[in-house]
Structure formats: structure tokens, C-alpha cells
Design a protein around this motif. Structure first.
Motif, mmCIF file in Angstrom:
data_model
loop_
_atom_site.group_PDB
_atom_site.id
_atom_site.type_symbol
_atom_site.label_atom_id
_atom_site.label_comp_id
_atom_site.label_asym_id
_atom_site.label_seq_id
_atom_site.Cartn_x
_atom_site.Cartn_y
_atom_site.Cartn_z
ATOM 1 N N LYS A 147 22.869 -11.577 -20.451
ATOM 2 C CA LYS A 147 22.155 -12.659 -21.134
ATOM 3 C C LYS A 147 22.960 -13.957 -21.069
ATOM 4 O O LYS A 147 22.439 -15.024 -20.780
ATOM 5 N N PHE A 148 24.260 -13.812 -21.310
ATOM 6 C CA PHE A 148 25.150 -14.968 -21.376
ATOM 7 C C PHE A 148 25.265 -15.653 -20.015
ATOM 8 O O PHE A 148 25.215 -16.873 -19.917
ATOM 9 N N GLN A 149 25.405 -14.841 -18.958
ATOM 10 C CA GLN A 149 25.534 -15.409 -17.602
ATOM 11 C C GLN A 149 24.167 -15.700 -16.987
ATOM 12 O O GLN A 149 24.081 -16.153 -15.875
ATOM 13 N N ARG A 150 23.126 -15.378 -17.695
ATOM 14 C CA ARG A 150 21.724 -15.546 -17.280
ATOM 15 C C ARG A 150 21.339 -14.659 -16.094
ATOM 16 O O ARG A 150 20.274 -14.867 -15.511
ATOM 17 N N ASN A 151 22.197 -13.701 -15.710
ATOM 18 C CA ASN A 151 21.750 -12.848 -14.611
ATOM 19 C C ASN A 151 20.749 -11.795 -15.094
ATOM 20 O O ASN A 151 20.204 -11.041 -14.295
ATOM 21 N N ILE A 152 20.439 -11.812 -16.378
ATOM 22 C CA ILE A 152 19.317 -11.014 -16.878
ATOM 23 C C ILE A 152 18.019 -11.494 -16.208
ATOM 24 O O ILE A 152 17.067 -10.730 -16.039
ATOM 25 N N ASP A 153 18.019 -12.775 -15.785
ATOM 26 C CA ASP A 153 16.831 -13.315 -15.096
ATOM 27 C C ASP A 153 16.506 -12.519 -13.828
ATOM 28 O O ASP A 153 15.346 -12.429 -13.440
ATOM 29 N N GLU A 154 17.555 -11.958 -13.193
ATOM 30 C CA GLU A 154 17.315 -11.156 -11.981
ATOM 31 C C GLU A 154 16.337 -10.025 -12.291
ATOM 32 O O GLU A 154 15.521 -9.648 -11.461
ATOM 33 N N LEU A 155 16.450 -9.489 -13.493
ATOM 34 C CA LEU A 155 15.566 -8.388 -13.891
ATOM 35 C C LEU A 155 14.222 -8.920 -14.386
ATOM 36 O O LEU A 155 13.169 -8.357 -14.093
ATOM 37 N N LEU A 156 14.279 -10.015 -15.139
ATOM 38 C CA LEU A 156 13.047 -10.515 -15.758
ATOM 39 C C LEU A 156 12.049 -11.059 -14.737
ATOM 40 O O LEU A 156 10.850 -11.012 -14.971
ATOM 41 N N VAL A 157 12.555 -11.590 -13.613
ATOM 42 C CA VAL A 157 11.624 -12.102 -12.600
ATOM 43 C C VAL A 157 11.107 -10.993 -11.686
ATOM 44 O O VAL A 157 10.181 -11.207 -10.917
#
Lengths: 255, 304
Positions: A86-96
Motif C-alpha cells: 500500500k505504502f509503495q503503491r505496488n498494490i496497484d499492480e493487483l488492483l488494476v
């Protein structure tokens, strides 16, 4: 279905690779700490303490110490990896991606379960240097270890979802989880407590987990195994539902 | 629509604080287009992109990606998208190869296939030597290229680039343009947001301009540039001229470098301007646009 399965395997592989890449951070600390407990409480002090509930003191505390390692490891693994994503925003890799929320949740939990169980097995192996482990019910050992790591992985995930800064993922383990573990009958039997404190202890969820595991290893428990198992199962279901609902709402991860 | 890669209808977004980022936007991106989405900071570009890739929840309206509604058929819709976000968002400890293969896995690409594709993309983008390097140790330009590789590994039909060349040096920027043009020629629909309007002018065939949550222009680049009623040029003269002549349909001023800055109305041709200046004994040695034509038009549109 294929996307979800491959997505889950990918997340699981990613977690396993991480655990083994930084094994001195992920596997050793809990083993080290528990070994110290074995030496100090089990050997040095335990030798002078006589028997508890018909077992040597070290034998009595080993199941609780194994569970303590499983609980803290699985919780911190999921809270740290999820918050870090969440902090590094690589959660976006999963969310997209086309992965469904339950796949994302399962993928993260797999990391906590695998690391938690690995640490549990390692601690159990180390304990063999100090005593001979009794095995009352091997299947129950496996099931309890799995369910405990699942339960606390869910707790860690929930913590990661709510966390906004790194402090937020250390507050709960330090101020809630550790005290509950120490007061959860790891080092003593709640039957030794006065009635008032015994009743208070029954509100501690970790007491149930420690007792199921102690039952699976030694065949003794302070509370009914059926109640404890039901309690654990219901908690897992409730936590799963909460985590999934929050994920579906995009809580803490979508604008 | 059958020929649309993306169809946006009556899209609205109001953030939790009450700020309305998008005000009833409708937009159509044709299949195979190189589409520019331009606008000043805070215009709503990133909100549109965020909604397209489901990082932001919309307030109202509908979005279709290759005919798949992002609410009803979001899994299929997402398979068609590749995203290159504005900010680096890697796990800084993960090696490049792992980042790419993981991303492929999240889209259902089996690991052996993902590895092959990752090798191809990393080689094409000049990152193969860095495949085992953690992403946190890459330079800014390498990270940008890694984001492109990550976005393409599942072979999407649409690539969304949110300011992909920010902070990238000019030679690398041009090599990225060449790479993107090649991908577009191979049939990939590309949506580009950028602050470098020269980039949009060079690459995009269709351009939409958004400001304060409203699309103020959306048309073919050639038609858009025709809307320019006047253009500003900088003229370098052979000798320093003392006075500036009066020329119809043009206004001339001298800038700090001693050059002449001339705003030319579209009624006046450049040939006529130069010949008029020659008649006044002002010989033009060099002529250049003050800024890119699109930049000039963009500034005028947004300011008005």
C-alpha cells in the motif's frame, strides 16, 4: 477461473520467494526468541518448578510457545507485506489486474500461513533438543497450526488495510497481541488462577488457541476443545467476511 | 460502439471532500488510435485514468473498454488494459524480471510464457542486463522503461501512459517515442497524458483537452491545429534593426536576445511577411516557432 488460479499461485510464489530471500529476517527471529524461552523458562527455571498438570514444565509450555511463534509470525508477515504494498503503491499492480478480491486476499494470506507454519515447524524441531515431544493427535496439530496462522494472517491483513503509517502496524502486535499471548495460558494453566482472573482470561481469544494446540500435543486442555474449535472457526469466518467486505469497498486502497 | 477501444459516457467524479473532478464527461477513443489527453494540473486527467483502471471509484456514468462495461464485466475489461502510472510504484526490493513475471501472473499468464515475454520486453527496452537488479536501484529512465514493460507483458489491447516521459532525458524520450510508435503501428491503442506538448504533437493523431473536469476540445490533431488563428515566430535578423516596421496582420516586438518576436495572423503568409521585412531592409536569417503549435493552442484554450 484460470486467471484467478494463476494469479493466486503468482502471489503465493512471490510471498514464498520473499520469505526465503530474506530468511534471516523472516524465519530466524522467532526461532531464536523461542529457543531462549526454552532455555530460560524450560531448562533453567523449569527444572526447579516440578510438574504442571502432570507434565514437566518445559513440556507444558512448548505448545504455547510454538503457537506464540506462529501467531506473531503470520500476523506480522501479512500486515507488513500488505501495508508495504500500500505504502509503495505496488498494490496497484493487483488492483488494476483482473484478479478478484478474494484471490488477492487468499494470495496475501498464503504468505502468512506458509511463513507461520514454517516457523511453527522450525520451533517444534528446535524443541526436540530440549525434551521429547508427545504427540496426542497429529492431525489436530496440523489443523490447529493451519487455522491459527490463517486466523492471525486475517488479523494482519485487517491491520494492513487500516494502517496509514508504519507505526500503525506495530501498535497492535506490541500493545494487544503480545500481552494477550503472554496472558493466554502459554506459561501457566488458567485453572491455577483465582476465579475472577480465570473468568477474565476466558475473554482472551489466544487462550483457546493455545489450549487446542496443547490438547493436540499433550492431550490436556483448560477448556472444552469443541468450544475452542468452534470459537476459532467462527472467528476465521467473521474476519474473512470483514476483510473481503472492506476490500470490495476499496477501503484504504481506492479513492 | 464497435470501433471504440474506450467509450466514456456522462462520467462524473466527486471526491469525499466534495471536490468535483469530472463534470459529465463523454469521450470516445477509437481502436488503434494514438490518443492524447491533455490538460493543466488538476484538470481531471489522472481521475479519468484512475477510473478506467479501477483505482478510483466513479460517482456516475458508464465506461466500456473494448465493449466490456467496467461495472458489469470488469474482469474482461481489465484484461484489455495496460497501465503506466505517473509515479513509480514498484516493490523496490523486487528484481526487474520478477516484477514483470509477477504482473503477467496477475493477468493469468502461465509462468513459462511470462518468462519468455519478460525476456523479450526487457531486451527490447534495454533492461535485460538489469533483470536481477532490484527496481529500487534503477535510474529514473530505467524505471520508466520497466513500467512500460510491466504494462505490456500481458499483451493488452490498450496502453495508458500517464506522463511516461516525465524526468526522462531527451535521447531516451525519443527512443521511447520510437518504441511507442512501433507498438501503435502494430495495432495497440495508446492513450497518452503528458505535459510535454511537443510529445503529444509528435505522437498523437487525436487529442482531447480537458480543463476543470470538462472536455473543452476533442478532435483530430490536424483539425485542432487548424483552429489556430495566429502563431508566434522568432526571427533572427542579419543585422540588428533599430525600429520595427508596421505590417498588416502581424505584430512585432523585439525580445531580450535582440531577435524579433512576431505574432502572425492566419491571413498573412510567412513568405509575405519575410518579403515585407526585406522591403524594410530587414533580412531574416533564421525563423522558428516560439513554442510547439499545440502548446500555443493549448495555452490559449486553457487561458480563455
Amino acid at each position: 477461473m484460470k486467471v484467478q488460479w494463476i494469479g493466486f499461485l503468482t502471489l503465493m510464489r512471490k510471498e514464498v520467494v520473499r520469505v526465503f530471500r530474506i530468511w534471516p529476517q523472516t524465519l530466524l527471529p522467532s526461532v531464536m526468541t523461542t529457543t531462549l524461552y526454552f532455555v530460560i523458562f524450560g531448562n533453567f527455571m523449569g527444572a526447579k518448578m516440578g510438574q504442571l498438570e502432570g507434565f514437566k514444565y518445559i513440556d507444558f509450555i512448548i505448545p504455547g510457545l510454538i503457537m506464540m511463534a506462529v501467531i506473531t509470525t503470520s500476523y506480522s508477515n501479512v500486515s507488513a507485506t500488505f501495508f508495504s504494498a500500500k505504502f509503495q503503491r505496488n498494490i496497484d499492480e493487483l488492483l488494476v489486474s483482473p484478479m478478484k478480491n478474494h484471490t488477492i486476499l487468499l494470495g496475501h494470506l498464503s504468505g502468512g500461513i506458509i511463513r507461520g507454519c514454517l516457523v511453527g515447524i522450525l520451533v517444534m524441531a528446535v524443541s526436540l533438543f530440549f525434551t521429547d515431544i508427545h504427540v496426542h493427535n497429529f492431525s489436530l496439530i496440523i489443523i490447529t497450526m493451519f487455522m491459527t496462522s490463517l486466523l492471525f494472517s486475517l488479523g494482519g491483513f485487517l491491520n494492513g488495510l487500516y494502517a496509514n503509517k508504519f507505526d500503525d502496524i506495530s501498535i497492535i502486535p506490541t500493545f494487544i497481541l503480545t500481552p494477550l499471548t503472554y496472558l493466554g495460558g502459554v506459561f501457566y494453566s488458567v485453572n491455577l488462577l483465582p476465579d475472577f482472573w480465570r473468568t477474565i482470561s476466558l475473554f482472551n481469544p489466544i487462550l483457546y488457541i493455545v489450549n487446542i494446540f496443547r490438547f493436540s500435543v499433550l492431550g490436556i486442555s483448560d477448556i472444552s476443545i469443541i468450544t475452542a474449535s468452534l470459537y476459532m472457526f467462527v472467528t476465521v469466518v467473521v474476519l474473512w467476511a470483514i476483510c473481503l467486505t472492506l476490500l470490495n469497498r476499496g477501503f484504504g486502497i481506492r479513492s | 460502439m464497435k470501433n471504440s477501444a474506450i467509450t466514456i459516457k456522462h462520467l462524473k467524479k466527486i471526491y469525499a471532500g466534495g471536490f468535483q473532478a469530472l463534470k459529465n464527461i463523454s469521450l470516445d477513443v477509437p481502436k488503434g488510435a494514438f490518443f492524447g489527453l491533455l490538460g493543466p494540473n488538476g484538470a481531471g486527467k489522472s481521475t479519468i485514468i484512475g477510473i478506467l483502471c479501477s483505482l478510483i471509484n466513479k460517482t456516475a456514468g458508464s465506461v466500456e473498454i473494448y465493449g466490456h462495461d467496467i461495472d458489469k464485466d470488469w474482469s474482461e475489461a481489465k484484461k484489455n488494459l495496460g497501465i503506466v502510472p505517473q509515479e513509480f510504484n514498484f516493490n523496490i526490493f523486487e528484481p526487474c524480471l520478477q516484477i514483470i513475471t509477477n504482473q503477467a501472473g496477475y493477468y493469468g499468464v502461465p509462468y513459462p510464457v511470462a518468462k519468455q515475454r519478460a525476456e523479450h520486453l526487457l531486451k527490447e527496452l534495454g533492461l535485460w542486463d538489469k533483470r536481477y537488479t532490484p527496481s529500487g536501484k534503477l535510474s529514473g529512465g530505467m524505471k520508466r522503461r520497466l513500467m512500460i514493460a510491466r504494462a505490456l507483458v500481458h499483451q493488452p489491447k490498450i496502453l495508458i501512459l500517464d506522463e511516461p516521459t516525465a524526468g526522462v532525458d531527451i535521447s531516451l524520450r525519443r527512443s521511447m517515442w520510437t518504441f511507442l510508435e512501433k507498438q501503435n503501428k502494430n495495432g495497440l491503442t495508446i492513450i497518452l497524458t503528458t505535459h510535454y506538448l511537443e510529445e503529444a504533437e509528435q505522437l498523437c493523431e487525436t487529442i482531447a483537452i480537458i480543463d476543470k473536469g470538462i472536455i473543452i476540445e476533442n478532435m483530430n490533431k490536424v483539425d485542432l491545429l487548424k483552429k489556430m488563428k495566429c502563431e508566434t515566430f522568432i526571427l533572427t535578423t542579419e543585422a540588428d534593426c533599430i525600429g520595427l516596421p508596421q505590417i498588416d496582420n502581424a505584430s512585432l516586438i523585439k525580445n531580450n536576445d535582440g531577435d524579433i518576436e512576431v505574432v502572425v495572423n492566419d491571413a498573412l503568409s510567412i513568405t509575405k511577411l519575410i518579403s515585407d521585412l526585406e522591403k524594410q531592409n530587414i533580412i531574416v536569417k533564421r525563423i522558428q516557432n516560439k513554442s510547439s503549435r499545440l502548446e500555443e493552442l493549448f495555452v490559449r484554450m486553457v487561458e480563455s
